[in-house]
Scaffold this motif. Sequence first.
Motif, PDB file in Angstrom:
ATOM      1  N   GLN A   1     -36.888 -23.421  -5.509  1.00 40.90           N
ATOM      2  CA  GLN A   1     -36.257 -22.452  -6.411  1.00 40.90           C
ATOM      3  C   GLN A   1     -36.989 -22.367  -7.743  1.00 40.90           C
ATOM      4  O   GLN A   1     -37.184 -21.279  -8.283  1.00 40.90           O
TER       5      GLN A   1
ATOM      6  N   GLY B   1     -29.481  -8.758  -8.198  1.00 37.54           N
ATOM      7  CA  GLY B   1     -29.789  -9.987  -7.489  1.00 37.54           C
ATOM      8  C   GLY B   1     -28.904 -11.145  -7.904  1.00 37.54           C
ATOM      9  O   GLY B   1     -28.572 -12.014  -7.084  1.00 37.54           O
TER      10      GLY B   1
ATOM     11  N   ALA C   1     -28.306 -20.499   1.367  1.00 42.10           N
ATOM     12  CA  ALA C   1     -29.199 -19.367   1.627  1.00 42.10           C
ATOM     13  C   ALA C   1     -28.879 -18.190   0.714  1.00 42.10           C
ATOM     14  O   ALA C   1     -29.777 -17.536   0.173  1.00 42.10           O
ATOM     15  N   VAL C   2     -27.588 -17.908   0.530  1.00 38.96           N
ATOM     16  CA  VAL C   2     -27.185 -16.799  -0.347  1.00 38.96           C
ATOM     17  C   VAL C   2     -27.612 -17.085  -1.787  1.00 38.96           C
ATOM     18  O   VAL C   2     -28.153 -16.211  -2.479  1.00 38.96           O
TER      19      VAL C   2
ATOM     20  N   THR D   1     -31.488 -16.838  -2.116  1.00 32.57           N
ATOM     21  CA  THR D   1     -31.913 -15.435  -2.052  1.00 32.57           C
ATOM     22  C   THR D   1     -31.584 -14.713  -3.346  1.00 32.57           C
ATOM     23  O   THR D   1     -32.393 -13.937  -3.876  1.00 32.57           O
ATOM     24  N   SER D   2     -30.388 -14.961  -3.862  1.00 33.37           N
ATOM     25  CA  SER D   2     -29.983 -14.351  -5.125  1.00 33.37           C
ATOM     26  C   SER D   2     -30.926 -14.737  -6.260  1.00 33.37           C
ATOM     27  O   SER D   2     -31.379 -13.883  -7.033  1.00 33.37           O
TER      28      SER D   2
ATOM     29  N   TRP E   1     -33.998 -15.766  -6.001  1.00 33.76           N
ATOM     30  CA  TRP E   1     -35.343 -15.221  -5.778  1.00 33.76           C
ATOM     31  C   TRP E   1     -35.407 -13.747  -6.183  1.00 33.76           C
ATOM     32  O   TRP E   1     -36.341 -13.327  -6.872  1.00 33.76           O
ATOM     33  N   VAL E   2     -34.422 -12.948  -5.762  1.00 34.15           N
ATOM     34  CA  VAL E   2     -34.417 -11.525  -6.120  1.00 34.15           C
ATOM     35  C   VAL E   2     -34.340 -11.365  -7.640  1.00 34.15           C
ATOM     36  O   VAL E   2     -35.023 -10.510  -8.232  1.00 34.15           O
TER      37      VAL E   2
END
Length: 230
Positions: free
Chosen positions: A25, A62, A82-83, A86-87, A89-90
């Motif tokens: 991250q 994001g 995972a959520v 992903t959040s 990263w976006v």
Amino acid sequence: NVFTDQLPTLALVGLGASEAWIGLQRAFEPVSQLIQLPTLRAVGRVRKRPILIGGQVLAVLGGLPLAAYGTLQGWGGDVALAVALTSLWVTAVGIVISQTVWFPLLRSYVEPGRIGEFFGVLRTGWHLTLIAYFLGAQQWLSAHPGSFGPLFAVATAAGVLRIALIARLPDSSAIQPDERMRLRDVAALLRDRVPLRRYLAGMMLGGAPRRAALPFAVVMMRRSMGLSDA
């Protein structure tokens, strides 16, 4: 900063993330800097302000799942992790796109002789705001351990406010085709300017160890030393 530095580390610890996921991250923003290369090519065809707003909108969207951090905690396991990843990263991608044009746009508002003073005041205000935010976050986490959702929600609200503010900024005209910065021009700058190479080397030597070591210091204090989130 709220979505890229220490707060996500603590939030991921709360979701049971391993050190490997936490390290990944913290690499999101530096690795996403590569997106600045195609963004710079777009600057030759598109004005800076739409790029800035587009990146900011992407970052705000994001980060929305993290405002529901309590729900993610309820889910638990790999799905919640995972959520969250992903959040983050976006959000990092959106921030990087915005950063590509943010300082060049601001620089166009200032006389050359006052650039240092202007950015000194700007960065000082930014750091004072961060200090106030994190002091407030510390108090919140002392009273509500593990409750990161409202902290991310405040940051999301600040992002929305920023969109409203930058939408009113004047914008310089798009760069003409013969004025676009090409990769070979950048390489020539690095080849011909020794002070620039030294500056960049110093920034990398100072920044890389800090980015690599700090999240694991936070994890150690939280998991091994038993310190609270606050």
